[in-house]
Enzyme design. Structure first.
Site: not given
Length: 388
Positions: A330, A207, A75-76
């Site tokens: 994160c 994940h 996603a990052t």
């Protein structure tokens, strides 16, 4: 978990890979190991077919077209591609302006700040209430005043608040504003309809939904071109060069397929476990506060504060028996209070005593009861030591 491992209640940070997904991954690492771009033999043909199937599986889960799927490392990367790649389309002589929820993942906030420092964009921050919810009227006003990109996540990775993405998408469409939705915590847990909800870009992470780490997707609506961030071969229609991570992509596809089949039943059971744990903790721990929007939150999310007990002291006492967290993975190593908790105006004492608990598909009822005992015992001991 076995006796040698703590009870795992940090499903927002990552999920264990479903054994059925792991079996598929292993097959495409050891048997169907071809390069999906090798077009001269059957190994490449078969892996390319598997990648196409995975695109269909991802698209089906989120109500999109397979042609809109760009596979990424997670996603990052998807978020960076959407934000950095979309500002190239800005036509005005003025700097492009993006509107951002202040409780977004750092992948959104840090990317935005980096572009601001480079003098490439301006940022407008939306307002949130004490439950972390967004005022739709303020979203409408910001879009009406003119922005290039609206960024609102589907569900918060700390307090679990679920956002009214369908309504936000309608507002964005009304004002012809591109809409980036970080779906990493929501996809596979709540229904998402990319096409019908007017989402322009949707970020997905493998994940977070019982798939492997290091793979994700960006769903990008046709008619909204992006500037690639990576070059060197023109893979995926020129949008993301590099040899495709076939085992990871197949794993992501299989995880999405299984979530489509099992999500509703799993999430109902997970919500029951969450409510059981919440009731037990409220009963056993005086002064405990539940944070976030308890009526609109992820099934597995329980975000609590014990205002008079530092969360670091709690973690130190339970870490060998219970895997929970003080905040988002994160932000590992970051000592400053969570930006999410600051945005919802949590008191300093409540922030210092905040804990994020994430329940998932493989959590058992016996683990819930044991977790309540471990937490209550640890907090009781800390309170006694503090009063001594």
């Amino acid at each position: 978990m076995t006796d040698s491992y703590p009870i795992y209640l940090d499903y927002h940070a990552t999920t264990p890979v479903d054994p059925r997904v792991a079996e598929k991954i292993l097959h495409y690492m050891t048997v169907e190991f071809g390069n999906a771009n090798s077009i001269d033999h059957i190994y490449g043909d078969r892996t390319q077919k598997a990648v196409s199937q995975a695109a269909r599986q991802v698209a089906e889960l989120v109500g999109a077209s397979p042609r809109e799927i760009i596979f990424t490392s997670g996603a990052t990367e998807s978020i960076n591609l959407a934000i950095q790649g979309s500002i190239i389309n800005h036509q005005s002589p003025y700097l492009p302006r993006i509107a951002v929820s202040p409780v977004e993942h750092p992948a959104v906030l840090d990317t935005g700040q980096a572009l601001v420092k480079q003098g490439l964009i301006d940022i407008t921050y939306l307002s949130v209430d004490k439950q972390g919810q967004i005022d739709l009227e303020s979203v409408d006003k910001v879009c009406r005043d003119g922005v290039s990109l609206l960024c609102v996540m589907a569900a918060n990775n700390e307090i679990g608040t679920i956002y009214p993405i369908a309504e936000i998408g309608k507002i964005a469409q009304t004002h012809q504003v591109a809409f980036l939705c970080d779906g990493s915590q929501a996809v596979g847990k709540i229904p998402i309809n990319f096409e019908e909800w007017g989402i322009t870009y949707l970020a997905i992470s493998g994940h977070k939904l019982y798939g492997p780490k290091g793979v994700g997707a960006l769903v990008a609506r046709k008619g909204y071109p992006l500037k690639p961030m990576m070059f060197g071969g023109g893979h995926q229609g020129g949008m993301r060069s590099g040899t495709l991570n076939v085992p990871g992509i197949v794993g992501l596809g299989e995880a999405c397929r299984l979530r489509g089949l099992e999500m509703a039943e799993d999430e109902a059971r997970i919500a029951n476990l969450r409510d059981k744990l919440q009731d037990l903790l409220l009963e056993k721990i005086p002064g405990l506060v539940v944070n976030g929007d308890i009526n609109h939150r992820l099934s597995g999310n329980l975000h609590i504060s014990i205002p008079d007990v530092p969360n670091s002291a709690i973690i130190a006492r339970v870490r060998d028996r219970l895997a929970i967290s003080t905040g988002a993975a994160c932000s590992s190593g970051v000592e400053a209070p969570s930006h999410v908790l600051r945005a919802i105006a949590l008191s300093p004492n409540a922030m210092e005593g905040a804990l994020r608990i994430g329940i998932g598909k493989f959590t058992t009822e016996s683990e819930i009861h044991r977790a309540a005992e471990i937490l209550a015992g640890a907090i009781g001991t800390i309170r006694q030591l503090m009063e001594a």
